[in-house]
Scaffold this motif. Structure first.
Motif, PDB file in Angstrom:
ATOM      1  N   TYR A  22       0.835  -1.210   0.000  1.00  0.00           N
ATOM      2  CA  TYR A  22       0.000   0.000   0.000  1.00  0.00           C
ATOM      3  C   TYR A  22       0.865   1.253   0.000  1.00  0.00           C
ATOM      4  O   TYR A  22       0.580   2.230  -0.710  1.00  0.00           O
ATOM      5  N   HIS A  23       1.955   1.244   0.783  1.00  0.00           N
ATOM      6  CA  HIS A  23       2.836   2.415   0.845  1.00  0.00           C
ATOM      7  C   HIS A  23       3.440   2.714  -0.524  1.00  0.00           C
ATOM      8  O   HIS A  23       3.398   3.866  -0.988  1.00  0.00           O
ATOM      9  N   HIS A  24       3.990   1.699  -1.175  1.00  0.00           N
ATOM     10  CA  HIS A  24       4.658   1.934  -2.459  1.00  0.00           C
ATOM     11  C   HIS A  24       3.676   2.403  -3.533  1.00  0.00           C
ATOM     12  O   HIS A  24       3.949   3.365  -4.252  1.00  0.00           O
ATOM     13  N   ILE A  25       2.538   1.752  -3.639  1.00  0.00           N
ATOM     14  CA  ILE A  25       1.599   2.109  -4.708  1.00  0.00           C
ATOM     15  C   ILE A  25       0.951   3.456  -4.415  1.00  0.00           C
ATOM     16  O   ILE A  25       0.643   4.226  -5.331  1.00  0.00           O
ATOM     17  N   THR A  26       0.765   3.780  -3.125  1.00  0.00           N
ATOM     18  CA  THR A  26       0.198   5.079  -2.764  1.00  0.00           C
ATOM     19  C   THR A  26       1.160   6.207  -3.109  1.00  0.00           C
ATOM     20  O   THR A  26       0.752   7.263  -3.602  1.00  0.00           O
ATOM     21  N   MET A  27       2.450   5.984  -2.860  1.00  0.00           N
ATOM     22  CA  MET A  27       3.441   7.006  -3.186  1.00  0.00           C
ATOM     23  C   MET A  27       3.471   7.253  -4.697  1.00  0.00           C
ATOM     24  O   MET A  27       3.490   8.402  -5.154  1.00  0.00           O
ATOM     25  N   LEU A  28       3.466   6.186  -5.484  1.00  0.00           N
ATOM     26  CA  LEU A  28       3.486   6.330  -6.937  1.00  0.00           C
ATOM     27  C   LEU A  28       2.226   7.018  -7.441  1.00  0.00           C
ATOM     28  O   LEU A  28       2.268   7.806  -8.395  1.00  0.00           O
ATOM     29  N   THR A  29       1.098   6.734  -6.785  1.00  0.00           N
ATOM     30  CA  THR A  29      -0.172   7.341  -7.187  1.00  0.00           C
ATOM     31  C   THR A  29      -0.205   8.816  -6.813  1.00  0.00           C
ATOM     32  O   THR A  29      -0.650   9.659  -7.599  1.00  0.00           O
ATOM     33  N   ARG A  30       0.257   9.132  -5.598  1.00  0.00           N
ATOM     34  CA  ARG A  30       0.223  10.518  -5.142  1.00  0.00           C
ATOM     35  C   ARG A  30       1.064  11.426  -6.030  1.00  0.00           C
ATOM     36  O   ARG A  30       0.664  12.536  -6.384  1.00  0.00           O
ATOM     37  N   ILE A  31       2.229  10.957  -6.419  1.00  0.00           N
ATOM     38  CA  ILE A  31       3.108  11.766  -7.253  1.00  0.00           C
ATOM     39  C   ILE A  31       2.550  11.889  -8.668  1.00  0.00           C
ATOM     40  O   ILE A  31       2.716  12.911  -9.323  1.00  0.00           O
ATOM     41  N   GLY A  32       1.859  10.862  -9.131  1.00  0.00           N
ATOM     42  CA  GLY A  32       1.238  10.933 -10.444  1.00  0.00           C
ATOM     43  C   GLY A  32       1.717   9.903 -11.439  1.00  0.00           C
ATOM     44  O   GLY A  32       1.209   9.821 -12.560  1.00  0.00           O
ATOM     45  N   LEU A  33       2.692   9.074 -11.063  1.00  0.00           N
ATOM     46  CA  LEU A  33       3.210   8.072 -11.991  1.00  0.00           C
ATOM     47  C   LEU A  33       2.183   6.974 -12.255  1.00  0.00           C
ATOM     48  O   LEU A  33       2.224   6.319 -13.302  1.00  0.00           O
ATOM     49  N   VAL A  34       1.298   6.758 -11.310  1.00  0.00           N
ATOM     50  CA  VAL A  34       0.307   5.693 -11.409  1.00  0.00           C
ATOM     51  C   VAL A  34      -1.088   6.289 -11.244  1.00  0.00           C
ATOM     52  O   VAL A  34      -1.293   7.214 -10.456  1.00  0.00           O
ATOM     53  N   LYS A  35      -2.053   5.773 -11.980  1.00  0.00           N
ATOM     54  CA  LYS A  35      -3.449   6.207 -11.862  1.00  0.00           C
ATOM     55  C   LYS A  35      -4.299   5.032 -11.388  1.00  0.00           C
ATOM     56  O   LYS A  35      -3.869   3.869 -11.466  1.00  0.00           O
ATOM     57  N   THR A  36      -5.481   5.325 -10.906  1.00  0.00           N
ATOM     58  CA  THR A  36      -6.362   4.282 -10.368  1.00  0.00           C
ATOM     59  C   THR A  36      -7.656   4.199 -11.153  1.00  0.00           C
ATOM     60  O   THR A  36      -8.090   5.164 -11.791  1.00  0.00           O
ATOM     61  N   ARG A  37      -8.276   3.014 -11.065  1.00  0.00           N
ATOM     62  CA  ARG A  37      -9.583   2.791 -11.678  1.00  0.00           C
ATOM     63  C   ARG A  37     -10.344   1.793 -10.815  1.00  0.00           C
ATOM     64  O   ARG A  37      -9.781   0.798 -10.363  1.00  0.00           O
ATOM     65  N   ASN A  38     -11.615   2.092 -10.554  1.00  0.00           N
ATOM     66  CA  ASN A  38     -12.446   1.184  -9.763  1.00  0.00           C
ATOM     67  C   ASN A  38     -13.186   0.210 -10.667  1.00  0.00           C
ATOM     68  O   ASN A  38     -13.748   0.590 -11.688  1.00  0.00           O
ATOM     69  N   GLU A  39     -13.156  -1.052 -10.263  1.00  0.00           N
ATOM     70  CA  GLU A  39     -13.945  -2.079 -10.940  1.00  0.00           C
ATOM     71  C   GLU A  39     -14.707  -2.834  -9.855  1.00  0.00           C
ATOM     72  O   GLU A  39     -14.180  -3.765  -9.253  1.00  0.00           O
TER      73      GLU A  39
END
Length: 346
Positions: free
Chosen positions: A303-320
Protein backbone atom coordinates in the motif's frame (compact mmCIF):
# COMPACT_ATOMS: atom_id res chain seq x y z
CA UNK A 1 -29.99 13.75 -14.11
CA UNK A 2 -27.55 12.03 -11.74
CA UNK A 3 -27.94 12.93 -8.08
CA UNK A 4 -25.15 14.14 -5.82
CA UNK A 5 -25.68 13.19 -2.20
CA UNK A 6 -24.26 15.40 0.54
CA UNK A 7 -22.38 13.81 3.45
CA UNK A 8 -21.36 15.80 6.51
CA UNK A 9 -19.17 13.42 8.52
CA UNK A 10 -16.16 12.69 6.26
CA UNK A 11 -15.50 16.39 5.66
CA UNK A 12 -16.17 17.24 9.30
CA UNK A 13 -13.73 14.61 10.60
CA UNK A 14 -11.19 15.58 7.95
CA UNK A 15 -11.38 19.16 9.23
CA UNK A 16 -10.89 17.96 12.80
CA UNK A 17 -7.74 16.06 11.86
CA UNK A 18 -6.53 18.93 9.69
CA UNK A 19 -6.54 21.30 12.68
CA UNK A 20 -3.94 19.06 14.33
CA UNK A 21 -2.10 18.44 11.07
CA UNK A 22 -1.79 22.19 10.52
CA UNK A 23 -0.45 22.66 14.04
CA UNK A 24 2.51 20.32 13.44
CA UNK A 25 3.10 20.92 9.72
CA UNK A 26 2.31 24.59 9.25
CA UNK A 27 5.32 25.43 7.10
CA UNK A 28 4.79 22.40 4.88
CA UNK A 29 1.22 23.49 4.17
CA UNK A 30 2.12 27.17 3.72
CA UNK A 31 4.71 26.17 1.12
CA UNK A 32 1.94 24.35 -0.75
CA UNK A 33 -0.22 27.48 -0.65
CA UNK A 34 2.60 29.66 -1.94
CA UNK A 35 3.29 27.25 -4.78
CA UNK A 36 -0.37 27.39 -5.81
CA UNK A 37 -0.56 31.18 -5.66
CA UNK A 38 -2.68 31.24 -2.48
CA UNK A 39 -0.34 33.30 -0.32
CA UNK A 40 -3.20 35.56 0.69
CA UNK A 41 -4.88 32.63 2.44
CA UNK A 42 -1.99 32.07 4.83
CA UNK A 43 -3.75 34.50 7.19
CA UNK A 44 -6.88 32.32 7.12
CA UNK A 45 -4.91 29.31 8.34
CA UNK A 46 -3.02 31.35 10.91
CA UNK A 47 -6.39 32.49 12.24
CA UNK A 48 -7.55 28.86 12.39
CA UNK A 49 -4.49 27.92 14.44
CA UNK A 50 -5.16 30.82 16.79
CA UNK A 51 -8.83 29.88 17.16
CA UNK A 52 -8.04 26.21 17.88
CA UNK A 53 -4.91 26.96 19.87
CA UNK A 54 -3.16 25.19 22.73
CA UNK A 55 -2.54 21.85 21.03
CA UNK A 56 0.33 20.36 23.09
CA UNK A 57 3.60 19.12 21.62
CA UNK A 58 2.84 15.72 23.16
CA UNK A 59 0.74 14.89 20.07
CA UNK A 60 3.68 15.24 17.68
CA UNK A 61 4.03 11.55 16.82
CA UNK A 62 0.34 11.31 15.89
CA UNK A 63 0.23 14.24 13.46
CA UNK A 64 3.78 14.99 12.29
CA UNK A 65 4.04 14.51 8.52
CA UNK A 66 6.70 12.12 7.29
CA UNK A 67 7.61 11.64 3.62
CA UNK A 68 4.93 12.72 1.12
CA UNK A 69 3.05 14.67 3.76
CA UNK A 70 1.41 11.64 5.40
CA UNK A 71 0.66 11.69 9.12
CA UNK A 72 -0.14 8.71 11.31
CA UNK A 73 -3.62 9.65 12.46
CA UNK A 74 -5.16 10.18 9.03
CA UNK A 75 -3.41 7.10 7.68
CA UNK A 76 -4.78 4.94 10.50
CA UNK A 77 -8.14 6.48 11.40
CA UNK A 78 -9.40 8.17 8.24
CA UNK A 79 -8.30 6.57 4.97
CA UNK A 80 -8.96 2.93 5.99
CA UNK A 81 -12.58 3.75 6.85
CA UNK A 82 -13.59 5.01 3.42
CA UNK A 83 -16.14 2.20 2.95
CA UNK A 84 -17.96 3.57 6.01
CA UNK A 85 -17.95 7.20 4.85
CA UNK A 86 -21.51 6.86 3.56
CA UNK A 87 -22.82 5.03 6.64
CA UNK A 88 -21.28 4.79 10.13
CA UNK A 89 -18.10 6.85 10.01
CA UNK A 90 -18.18 9.59 12.67
CA UNK A 91 -16.34 10.92 15.71
CA UNK A 92 -17.80 8.32 18.07
CA UNK A 93 -16.41 5.56 15.85
CA UNK A 94 -12.93 7.09 16.09
CA UNK A 95 -13.22 7.36 19.86
CA UNK A 96 -14.20 3.70 20.05
CA UNK A 97 -11.28 2.63 17.86
CA UNK A 98 -8.85 4.61 20.01
CA UNK A 99 -9.78 2.62 23.12
CA UNK A 100 -7.70 -0.25 21.73
CA UNK A 101 -4.31 0.99 22.94
CA UNK A 102 -2.47 -2.11 21.77
CA UNK A 103 -3.74 -1.60 18.22
CA UNK A 104 -2.77 2.07 18.40
CA UNK A 105 0.82 1.34 19.46
CA UNK A 106 1.28 -1.41 16.90
CA UNK A 107 -0.08 0.85 14.18
CA UNK A 108 2.31 3.63 15.20
CA UNK A 109 5.29 1.31 14.90
CA UNK A 110 4.01 0.08 11.54
CA UNK A 111 3.53 3.65 10.30
CA UNK A 112 7.01 4.85 11.17
CA UNK A 113 8.70 1.57 10.19
CA UNK A 114 6.43 0.27 7.44
CA UNK A 115 8.88 -2.27 5.98
CA UNK A 116 9.42 -4.37 9.10
CA UNK A 117 7.71 -7.72 9.58
CA UNK A 118 4.84 -8.52 11.95
CA UNK A 119 7.31 -10.59 13.99
CA UNK A 120 9.56 -7.56 14.37
CA UNK A 121 6.59 -5.50 15.57
CA UNK A 122 5.83 -8.19 18.15
CA UNK A 123 9.42 -7.97 19.36
CA UNK A 124 9.21 -4.17 19.61
CA UNK A 125 5.94 -4.38 21.54
CA UNK A 126 7.61 -6.72 24.05
CA UNK A 127 10.95 -4.95 24.34
CA UNK A 128 11.71 -1.23 24.42
CA UNK A 129 15.36 -2.08 23.77
CA UNK A 130 14.35 -3.71 20.49
CA UNK A 131 12.20 -0.72 19.58
CA UNK A 132 14.80 1.87 20.56
CA UNK A 133 17.41 0.07 18.49
CA UNK A 134 15.04 0.34 15.53
CA UNK A 135 14.53 4.05 16.14
CA UNK A 136 18.26 4.67 16.53
CA UNK A 137 19.17 3.08 13.19
CA UNK A 138 16.28 4.67 11.29
CA UNK A 139 16.64 7.41 8.67
CA UNK A 140 14.59 9.90 10.69
CA UNK A 141 15.91 13.26 11.89
CA UNK A 142 17.17 13.78 15.42
CA UNK A 143 13.93 15.59 16.29
CA UNK A 144 11.70 12.74 15.12
CA UNK A 145 13.84 10.14 16.87
CA UNK A 146 13.70 12.15 20.08
CA UNK A 147 9.91 12.39 19.91
CA UNK A 148 9.59 8.65 19.29
CA UNK A 149 11.89 7.83 22.22
CA UNK A 150 9.89 10.10 24.52
CA UNK A 151 6.57 8.63 23.45
CA UNK A 152 7.45 4.96 23.67
CA UNK A 153 9.16 5.23 27.07
CA UNK A 154 5.74 5.80 28.62
CA UNK A 155 2.97 6.16 25.99
CA UNK A 156 -0.10 6.16 28.26
CA UNK A 157 -0.05 9.90 29.15
CA UNK A 158 0.34 10.81 25.48
CA UNK A 159 -2.63 8.65 24.52
CA UNK A 160 -4.75 10.22 27.27
CA UNK A 161 -3.78 13.67 26.01
CA UNK A 162 -4.80 12.63 22.49
CA UNK A 163 -8.25 11.56 23.72
CA UNK A 164 -8.74 14.80 25.64
CA UNK A 165 -7.57 17.11 22.86
CA UNK A 166 -9.71 15.40 20.24
CA UNK A 167 -12.81 15.81 22.40
CA UNK A 168 -12.00 19.45 23.17
CA UNK A 169 -11.30 20.42 19.57
CA UNK A 170 -14.30 18.45 18.27
CA UNK A 171 -16.54 20.52 20.55
CA UNK A 172 -14.97 23.74 19.25
CA UNK A 173 -15.31 22.52 15.67
CA UNK A 174 -19.01 21.72 16.15
CA UNK A 175 -19.57 25.34 17.18
CA UNK A 176 -17.58 26.57 14.19
CA UNK A 177 -19.71 24.43 11.88
CA UNK A 178 -22.94 25.78 13.38
CA UNK A 179 -21.86 29.32 12.53
CA UNK A 180 -20.40 28.62 9.08
CA UNK A 181 -22.26 25.62 7.63
CA UNK A 182 -24.16 27.86 5.21
CA UNK A 183 -20.95 28.10 3.16
CA UNK A 184 -21.16 24.37 2.51
CA UNK A 185 -24.85 24.52 1.64
CA UNK A 186 -24.22 27.37 -0.79
CA UNK A 187 -21.58 25.39 -2.68
CA UNK A 188 -23.65 22.20 -2.62
CA UNK A 189 -26.81 23.92 -3.88
CA UNK A 190 -24.91 25.30 -6.86
CA UNK A 191 -23.39 21.94 -7.81
CA UNK A 192 -24.88 19.36 -10.16
CA UNK A 193 -23.44 16.15 -11.51
CA UNK A 194 -22.81 17.82 -14.86
CA UNK A 195 -21.08 20.83 -13.28
CA UNK A 196 -18.87 18.67 -11.08
CA UNK A 197 -18.02 16.42 -14.01
CA UNK A 198 -17.02 19.42 -16.10
CA UNK A 199 -14.99 21.08 -13.33
CA UNK A 200 -13.08 17.90 -12.51
CA UNK A 201 -12.51 16.86 -16.10
CA UNK A 202 -8.91 15.77 -16.43
CA UNK A 203 -8.69 14.74 -12.79
CA UNK A 204 -11.25 11.96 -12.76
CA UNK A 205 -13.83 10.54 -15.13
CA UNK A 206 -17.36 10.49 -13.71
CA UNK A 207 -18.98 8.85 -16.73
CA UNK A 208 -18.82 5.37 -15.21
CA UNK A 209 -20.97 6.60 -12.31
CA UNK A 210 -23.70 7.87 -14.59
CA UNK A 211 -23.55 4.65 -16.56
CA UNK A 212 -23.73 2.24 -13.62
CA UNK A 213 -25.50 3.93 -10.75
CA UNK A 214 -27.17 7.31 -10.74
CA UNK A 215 -27.04 7.68 -6.97
CA UNK A 216 -23.44 6.68 -6.37
CA UNK A 217 -21.78 10.08 -6.27
CA UNK A 218 -21.27 11.59 -2.81
CA UNK A 219 -19.75 14.92 -1.84
CA UNK A 220 -18.48 15.96 1.59
CA UNK A 221 -17.19 19.49 2.08
CA UNK A 222 -14.56 20.90 4.46
CA UNK A 223 -14.75 24.29 6.16
CA UNK A 224 -11.24 24.34 7.64
CA UNK A 225 -9.27 22.62 4.89
CA UNK A 226 -11.03 24.79 2.35
CA UNK A 227 -8.82 23.79 -0.59
CA UNK A 228 -9.22 20.05 -0.11
CA UNK A 229 -9.51 18.10 -3.36
CA UNK A 230 -9.63 14.34 -2.79
CA UNK A 231 -11.75 11.43 -3.87
CA UNK A 232 -12.25 7.91 -2.55
CA UNK A 233 -13.58 4.93 -4.45
CA UNK A 234 -16.19 3.11 -2.37
CA UNK A 235 -18.60 0.26 -3.03
CA UNK A 236 -21.41 2.66 -3.93
CA UNK A 237 -19.27 4.73 -6.29
CA UNK A 238 -17.14 7.73 -5.31
CA UNK A 239 -16.95 10.08 -2.32
CA UNK A 240 -15.49 13.48 -3.18
CA UNK A 241 -13.87 15.34 -0.29
CA UNK A 242 -13.82 18.98 -1.29
CA UNK A 243 -13.01 22.21 0.48
CA UNK A 244 -15.78 24.76 0.12
CA UNK A 245 -13.30 26.96 -1.82
CA UNK A 246 -11.83 24.13 -3.92
CA UNK A 247 -12.72 25.86 -7.20
CA UNK A 248 -10.18 28.61 -6.53
CA UNK A 249 -7.33 26.11 -6.60
CA UNK A 250 -8.67 23.77 -9.27
CA UNK A 251 -6.92 25.41 -12.21
CA UNK A 252 -3.56 25.13 -10.45
CA UNK A 253 -4.10 21.43 -9.77
CA UNK A 254 -5.29 20.66 -13.30
CA UNK A 255 -2.74 22.77 -15.12
CA UNK A 256 0.25 22.14 -12.90
CA UNK A 257 3.30 22.17 -15.13
CA UNK A 258 6.06 22.46 -12.55
CA UNK A 259 6.44 18.72 -12.08
CA UNK A 260 8.82 18.07 -9.23
CA UNK A 261 12.01 16.28 -10.21
CA UNK A 262 12.58 15.73 -6.49
CA UNK A 263 9.29 13.82 -6.20
CA UNK A 264 10.12 11.92 -9.37
CA UNK A 265 13.54 11.02 -7.99
CA UNK A 266 12.11 9.99 -4.62
CA UNK A 267 9.67 7.70 -6.36
CA UNK A 268 12.38 5.96 -8.36
CA UNK A 269 15.10 5.79 -5.70
CA UNK A 270 13.47 2.68 -4.21
CA UNK A 271 14.08 -0.47 -6.27
CA UNK A 272 10.71 -1.96 -5.30
CA UNK A 273 8.86 0.95 -6.91
CA UNK A 274 10.86 0.61 -10.12
CA UNK A 275 9.88 -3.07 -10.20
CA UNK A 276 6.23 -2.09 -9.76
CA UNK A 277 6.47 0.26 -12.75
CA UNK A 278 8.06 -2.53 -14.82
CA UNK A 279 5.21 -4.83 -13.80
CA UNK A 280 2.63 -2.24 -14.84
CA UNK A 281 4.38 -1.87 -18.17
CA UNK A 282 3.98 -5.61 -18.65
CA UNK A 283 0.48 -6.17 -17.20
CA UNK A 284 -1.29 -2.83 -17.77
CA UNK A 285 -3.17 -3.04 -14.44
CA UNK A 286 -2.64 -4.71 -11.05
CA UNK A 287 -4.22 -4.70 -7.59
CA UNK A 288 -2.55 -4.26 -4.20
CA UNK A 289 -3.04 -7.99 -3.62
CA UNK A 290 -1.12 -8.70 -6.83
CA UNK A 291 1.83 -6.71 -5.50
CA UNK A 292 1.77 -8.59 -2.20
CA UNK A 293 1.81 -11.93 -4.00
CA UNK A 294 4.34 -11.15 -6.74
CA UNK A 295 6.88 -9.26 -4.62
CA UNK A 296 6.20 -10.92 -1.24
CA UNK A 297 5.27 -7.54 0.22
CA UNK A 298 3.30 -7.16 3.43
CA UNK A 299 -0.05 -5.44 2.93
CA UNK A 300 1.18 -2.15 4.39
CA UNK A 301 4.38 -2.18 2.29
CA UNK A 302 2.44 -2.76 -0.93
CA UNK A 303 0.00 0.00 0.00
CA UNK A 304 2.84 2.41 0.85
CA UNK A 305 4.66 1.93 -2.46
CA UNK A 306 1.60 2.11 -4.71
CA UNK A 307 0.20 5.08 -2.76
CA UNK A 308 3.44 7.01 -3.19
CA UNK A 309 3.49 6.33 -6.94
CA UNK A 310 -0.17 7.34 -7.19
CA UNK A 311 0.22 10.52 -5.14
CA UNK A 312 3.11 11.77 -7.25
CA UNK A 313 1.24 10.93 -10.44
CA UNK A 314 3.21 8.07 -11.99
CA UNK A 315 0.31 5.69 -11.41
CA UNK A 316 -3.45 6.21 -11.86
CA UNK A 317 -6.36 4.28 -10.37
CA UNK A 318 -9.58 2.79 -11.68
CA UNK A 319 -12.45 1.18 -9.76
CA UNK A 320 -13.94 -2.08 -10.94
CA UNK A 321 -16.67 -2.94 -8.47
CA UNK A 322 -15.02 -3.19 -5.06
CA UNK A 323 -11.54 -3.57 -6.57
CA UNK A 324 -9.05 -0.74 -7.13
CA UNK A 325 -6.87 -1.28 -10.20
CA UNK A 326 -3.57 0.55 -10.68
CA UNK A 327 -2.04 1.40 -14.05
CA UNK A 328 0.67 3.62 -15.53
CA UNK A 329 -0.23 7.28 -15.94
CA UNK A 330 1.37 7.74 -19.34
CA UNK A 331 0.45 11.44 -19.45
CA UNK A 332 2.70 12.00 -16.44
CA UNK A 333 5.66 10.38 -18.18
CA UNK A 334 5.04 12.49 -21.28
CA UNK A 335 5.04 15.60 -19.09
CA UNK A 336 8.18 14.63 -17.19
CA UNK A 337 9.99 14.10 -20.49
CA UNK A 338 9.25 17.76 -21.23
CA UNK A 339 10.72 18.79 -17.90
CA UNK A 340 13.85 16.66 -18.40
CA UNK A 341 14.34 18.05 -21.91
CA UNK A 342 15.51 21.30 -20.35
CA UNK A 343 18.70 19.50 -19.39
CA UNK A 344 19.35 17.91 -22.78
CA UNK A 345 21.37 19.32 -25.68
CA UNK A 346 19.59 22.15 -27.46
Amino acid sequence: MSQIRLLKEPGYIYDLLFIFYLRFNKQYYINMLENSGKQADVKFFNDILEKFSDIPDDLYVFFHAIENGRCFFATQYFNPYKEQFTTTYNFKLIQKELTDSDQLLRALIRFYFYEISDEKIDACMNSTLELFSLIKTSHYSTEVKSKLYEFFIHPEPYVRTLHFELIAKEFMLSQYYEKNYQKILDVYNQTTFEILSKKLKGLDDLKFIKKNNQESLYVSYCLINKFSLNFFGVREGVVYLLGYDYLSILDFVKNKTDLSLLDFGNALCEESRVKILELLLEREEVTCKDLEKIFSFSGSTAYHHITMLTRIGLVKTRNEGKTILYGLNRKYFSAIIGVLSRYSER
